[in-house]
Design an enzyme around this catalytic site. Structure first.
Site, PDB file in Angstrom:
ATOM      1  N   HIS A  91       0.828  -1.208   0.000  1.00 52.74           N
ATOM      2  CA  HIS A  91       0.000   0.000   0.000  1.00 52.74           C
ATOM      3  C   HIS A  91       0.864   1.261   0.000  1.00 52.74           C
ATOM      4  CE1 HIS A  91      -4.390  -0.989   0.753  1.00 52.74           C
ATOM      5  NE2 HIS A  91      -3.831  -2.178   0.647  1.00 52.74           N
ATOM      6  N   ASP A  92       2.005   1.195   0.669  1.00 57.03           N
ATOM      7  CA  ASP A  92       2.893   2.351   0.676  1.00 57.03           C
ATOM      8  C   ASP A  92       3.465   2.600  -0.717  1.00 57.03           C
ATOM      9  OD1 ASP A  92       4.500   4.445   1.797  1.00 57.03           O
ATOM     10  OD2 ASP A  92       6.208   3.084   1.738  1.00 57.03           O
ATOM     11  N   SER A 101       4.927   7.076   3.328  1.00 58.91           N
ATOM     12  CA  SER A 101       3.830   8.036   3.502  1.00 58.91           C
ATOM     13  C   SER A 101       2.610   7.386   4.146  1.00 58.91           C
ATOM     14  CB  SER A 101       3.439   8.659   2.154  1.00 58.91           C
ATOM     15  OG  SER A 101       3.145   7.675   1.186  1.00 58.91           O
ATOM     16  N   GLU A 110      -2.854   9.215   4.269  1.00 53.68           N
ATOM     17  CA  GLU A 110      -3.201   7.938   3.625  1.00 53.68           C
ATOM     18  C   GLU A 110      -3.745   6.939   4.651  1.00 53.68           C
ATOM     19  OE1 GLU A 110       0.083   6.339   1.315  1.00 53.68           O
ATOM     20  OE2 GLU A 110       0.669   8.374   0.735  1.00 53.68           O
TER      21      GLU A 110
END
EC number: 1.11.1.7
Length: 345
Positions: A91-92, A101, A110
């Site tokens: 996902h990063d 992030s 996020e």
């Protein structure tokens, strides 16, 4: 000749050819239209400016030892963390590149996105970062830590080991709306291929990295449309194996429940995921689509017969994934002292 043996030999031949073709095409792909720098694994010179295999050899020599021991400690207490940590890294990387992030914890980050609500393992990264700061203060980025944690979590789930180049910077920007680009599990193969290509990854990477679904769970919310109202028909997805459908209906009465991504060997990193696709037992629509599309089926079928090849290629594709770098994060990034917050100084 035995039909199964013939099929296995043909599939092995096909995937070998595909590996060669993808290796060659990797050198020719043009990703100049995106701000993400995604070098081919074979083009090591493209990594030299940003990533290095020896970056921490002197500044933090026991880095990998610290991380492995901590991940082992956490996974021993809760084995379900292994696939969660791998997913956290994915996902990063697919949003702003591998810049940690996803770890920033502030309003509108996020982490606060609906797409991130089922992510786990943040406390593992915080624990490791605190330990590293004691030994190597202001030296190792959270992005490099998360990348290494994903590798070690895979190893602890009986998956492959791969060598990691270091030098990712921690980004200063994290926006919830940007996290919405992460595939939800119902996209078409064409959409998935285009998404992966936008990150510098190819069809082989798509099918191989999807194999991470050999371990871990997902929420029943992501599969309920296949069980009760597929494409607005008020009926289940006709491609689902009937016995598997009955099992899922019992298991997923509530959207908030969790269900294994691999219904056969959910705790073992193996090729059962690909075997399941042949039996129409892919949990997510995006899983099963891989076996119904002519662009991805030969790869999925070939990997089902080749566990060693799958593990080796998984490591290669993970290095490519973890080498997705956002230009702004690399140029304007930092080494966070606390992975949850941008540095104050």
């Amino acid at each position: 000749m035995n039909h199964n043996l013939y099929t296995m030999n043909v599939s092995s031949f096909i995937i070998t050819i595909l590996l060669i073709l993808f290796s060659v095409s990797c050198l020719a792909d043009d990703y100049s239209s995106t701000s993400l720098k995604v070098p081919c694994l074979s083009d090591l010179s493209a990594l030299e400016d940003d990533l290095s295999y020896s970056l921490y050899h002197e500044s933090c020599p026991d880095l990998e030892g610290i991380i492995y021991r901590k991940v082992k400690e956490w996974v021993a207490k809760d084995p379900t963390l292994a696939p969660s940590l791998l997913r956290l890294h994915y996902h990063d990387c697919v949003v702003r590149g591998c810049d940690a992030s996803i770890l920033l914890d502030h309003e509108g980050s996020e982490k606060t996105s609906n797409m991130s609500k089922s992510l786990r393992g943040f406390e593992v990264i915080d624990d490791i970062k605190a330990e590293i700061e004691k030994k190597c203060p202001k030296t190792v980025s959270c992005a490099d830590i998360l990348t290494t944690v994903a590798r070690d979590a895979t190893v602890l789930a009986s998956g492959p080991y791969w060598t990691i180049p270091y030098g990712r910077k921690d980004g200063r920007v994290s926006l919830a709306k940007e996290a919405m680009i992460v595939p939800k599990g119902s996209e078409s193969v064409t959409s998935l291929i285009e998404f992966f290509q936008s990150k510098g990854l190819n069809v082989l990477d798509l099918v191989v990295l999807s194999g991470a679904h050999t371990i871990g769970k997902t929420t029943c919310e992501s599969v309920q449309h296949r069980l009760y109202d597929y494409k607005g028909t008020k009926k289940p997805d006709p491609s689902l194996d009937p016995k598997y459908l009955n099992y899922l209906r019992r298991k997923c009465r509530w959207a908030s429940e969790n269900v294994n991504l691999d219904g056969e060997t959910p705790n073992t990193f193996d090729t059962q995921y690909y075997q399941n696709l042949k039996k129409n037992m892919g949990l997510l629509s995006t899983d099963q689509f891989l076996y119904h599309d002519s662009r991805t089926k030969p790869v999925a079928n070939g990997l089902s017969f080749e566990p060693t090849l799958f593990k080796n290629q998984f490591g290669v594709s993970m290095v490519k994934l973890s080498s997705i770098l956002d230009l702004s994060s690399q140029d304007d990034g930092e080494i966070r002292v606390d992975c949850k917050y941008v540095n104050k100084y």
